[in-house]
Motif scaffolding. Structure first.
Motif, PDB file in Angstrom:
ATOM      1  N   LYS A  23      91.607  17.624 -53.458  1.00 39.98           N
ATOM      2  CA  LYS A  23      91.935  16.227 -53.779  1.00 39.98           C
ATOM      3  C   LYS A  23      90.684  15.443 -54.166  1.00 39.98           C
ATOM      4  O   LYS A  23      89.567  15.813 -53.821  1.00 39.98           O
ATOM      5  N   ASN A  24      90.881  14.315 -54.863  1.00 38.25           N
ATOM      6  CA  ASN A  24      89.785  13.403 -55.163  1.00 38.25           C
ATOM      7  C   ASN A  24      89.232  12.790 -53.884  1.00 38.25           C
ATOM      8  O   ASN A  24      89.981  12.484 -52.951  1.00 38.25           O
ATOM      9  N   LEU A  25      87.911  12.589 -53.860  1.00 39.79           N
ATOM     10  CA  LEU A  25      87.305  11.901 -52.727  1.00 39.79           C
ATOM     11  C   LEU A  25      87.604  10.412 -52.740  1.00 39.79           C
ATOM     12  O   LEU A  25      87.760   9.778 -51.684  1.00 39.79           O
ATOM     13  N   LEU A  26      87.654   9.839 -53.928  1.00 34.94           N
ATOM     14  CA  LEU A  26      87.774   8.392 -54.040  1.00 34.94           C
ATOM     15  C   LEU A  26      88.613   8.045 -55.255  1.00 34.94           C
ATOM     16  O   LEU A  26      88.486   8.668 -56.310  1.00 34.94           O
ATOM     17  N   GLU A  27      89.471   7.059 -55.094  1.00 37.06           N
ATOM     18  CA  GLU A  27      90.206   6.474 -56.208  1.00 37.06           C
ATOM     19  C   GLU A  27      90.203   4.960 -56.005  1.00 37.06           C
ATOM     20  O   GLU A  27      90.671   4.470 -54.979  1.00 37.06           O
ATOM     21  N   SER A  28      89.633   4.234 -56.945  1.00 39.37           N
ATOM     22  CA  SER A  28      89.549   2.785 -56.815  1.00 39.37           C
ATOM     23  C   SER A  28      89.454   2.165 -58.205  1.00 39.37           C
ATOM     24  O   SER A  28      89.260   2.866 -59.210  1.00 39.37           O
ATOM     25  N   THR A  29      89.566   0.860 -58.267  1.00 42.61           N
ATOM     26  CA  THR A  29      89.426   0.140 -59.534  1.00 42.61           C
ATOM     27  C   THR A  29      87.958  -0.166 -59.772  1.00 42.61           C
ATOM     28  O   THR A  29      87.286  -0.760 -58.914  1.00 42.61           O
ATOM     29  N   ASP A  30      87.448   0.272 -60.896  1.00 44.31           N
ATOM     30  CA  ASP A  30      86.056   0.008 -61.234  1.00 44.31           C
ATOM     31  C   ASP A  30      85.869  -1.491 -61.479  1.00 44.31           C
ATOM     32  O   ASP A  30      86.580  -2.079 -62.305  1.00 44.31           O
ATOM     33  N   PRO A  31      84.941  -2.163 -60.736  1.00 42.10           N
ATOM     34  CA  PRO A  31      84.806  -3.615 -60.874  1.00 42.10           C
ATOM     35  C   PRO A  31      84.337  -4.062 -62.258  1.00 42.10           C
ATOM     36  O   PRO A  31      84.623  -5.186 -62.675  1.00 42.10           O
ATOM     37  N   GLY A  32      83.622  -3.194 -62.986  1.00 41.35           N
ATOM     38  CA  GLY A  32      83.125  -3.586 -64.302  1.00 41.35           C
ATOM     39  C   GLY A  32      84.168  -3.516 -65.395  1.00 41.35           C
ATOM     40  O   GLY A  32      84.314  -4.446 -66.201  1.00 41.35           O
ATOM     41  N   SER A  33      84.934  -2.414 -65.421  1.00 44.14           N
ATOM     42  CA  SER A  33      85.880  -2.197 -66.519  1.00 44.14           C
ATOM     43  C   SER A  33      87.334  -2.471 -66.145  1.00 44.14           C
ATOM     44  O   SER A  33      88.177  -2.647 -67.023  1.00 44.14           O
ATOM     45  N   GLY A  34      87.620  -2.485 -64.850  1.00 45.56           N
ATOM     46  CA  GLY A  34      89.008  -2.634 -64.420  1.00 45.56           C
ATOM     47  C   GLY A  34      89.815  -1.366 -64.522  1.00 45.56           C
ATOM     48  O   GLY A  34      91.018  -1.360 -64.235  1.00 45.56           O
TER      49      GLY A  34
END
Length: 218
Positions: free
Chosen positions: A36-47
């Motif tokens: 599985k992926n370690l992290l999934e989040s919204t990138d603050p720069g690009s969205g």
């Protein structure tokens, strides 16, 4: 500390009431396979969606087993690899950061041995820790973000096969799995989503007793 002393005393009492013990040591090599992926989040720069993915990597480790007779034992397992972490934003790879992973566990184990004593199947399940370090966590490579929450409690289970090569040496093949929740935090971005991880360690090693007690099944 008091709980640890009580637990140690209980283990010593149980060990004293069981059949003669044999200690087996198994150095091992193989491959670490993150599922599985370690992290999934919204990138603050690009969205866009950011995904951090650990890579499949060569792995080294060791297993120490304390067996009470032929069927029941306790096994401690430690593995280490330098699995890097690749960051993707919107599906496009952005960077590859150095990383390392240490996984350790303690497990009760049960052994089923063939009538000839030449082949054994070993099942184990227990718990331990998974720790990730390196540039990915410590922030020594761009972007300079230092994560916290690098160490996680993990459930662990495995299945192993031993094949006797001589009186005191056997080949051992193992597939071990760890599951834990990875959640990282940084001062600027806050906490990441908590993702359930499934990591596999597929390994081979040679196993034998510290002393000439005989191989499993004898």
């Amino acid at each position: 500390m008091q709980r640890a002393l009580v637990l140690s005393a209980l283990l010593a009492t149980v060990a004293g009431s069981l059949p003669a013990q044999t200690v087996y040591f198994t150095p091992r090599i193989g491959v670490y396979v993150p599922i599985k992926n370690l992290l999934e989040s919204t990138d603050p720069g690009s969205g866009l969606l950011r995904e951090d993915k650990a890579t499949t990597k060569f792995n080294i480790g060791a297993r120490l087993g304390l067996w009470f007779g032929n069927s029941f034992g306790l096994e401690g397992v430690v593995d280490y690899n330098t699995s890097s972490v690749q960051t993707f934003i919107g599906g496009a790879r952005q960077q590859n950061l150095n990383s390392n992973l240490v996984a350790a566990s303690l497990r009760p184990a049960f052994r089923l041995t063939s009538s000839s004593g030449n082949v054994s199947l070993i099942l184990s399940a227990g718990g331990g820790l998974v720790d990730r370090g390196g540039d990915y966590i410590n922030g020594s490579s761009p972007p300079a973000t230092q994560f916290t929450g690098r160490t996680d409690l993990a459930g662990a289970a495995g299945i192993g096969l031993t094949v006797r090569l001589s009186r005191f040496v056997a080949a051992r093949f193992d597939v071990d799995g760890y599951t834990y929740t990875a959640q990282y935090a940084s001062p600027g971005a806050g906490s990441t989503s908590a993702l359930r991880q499934y990591d596999l360690f597929i390994t081979f090693g040679l196993t034998g007793p510290f002393r000439n007690y005989g191989m499993p099944g004898e």
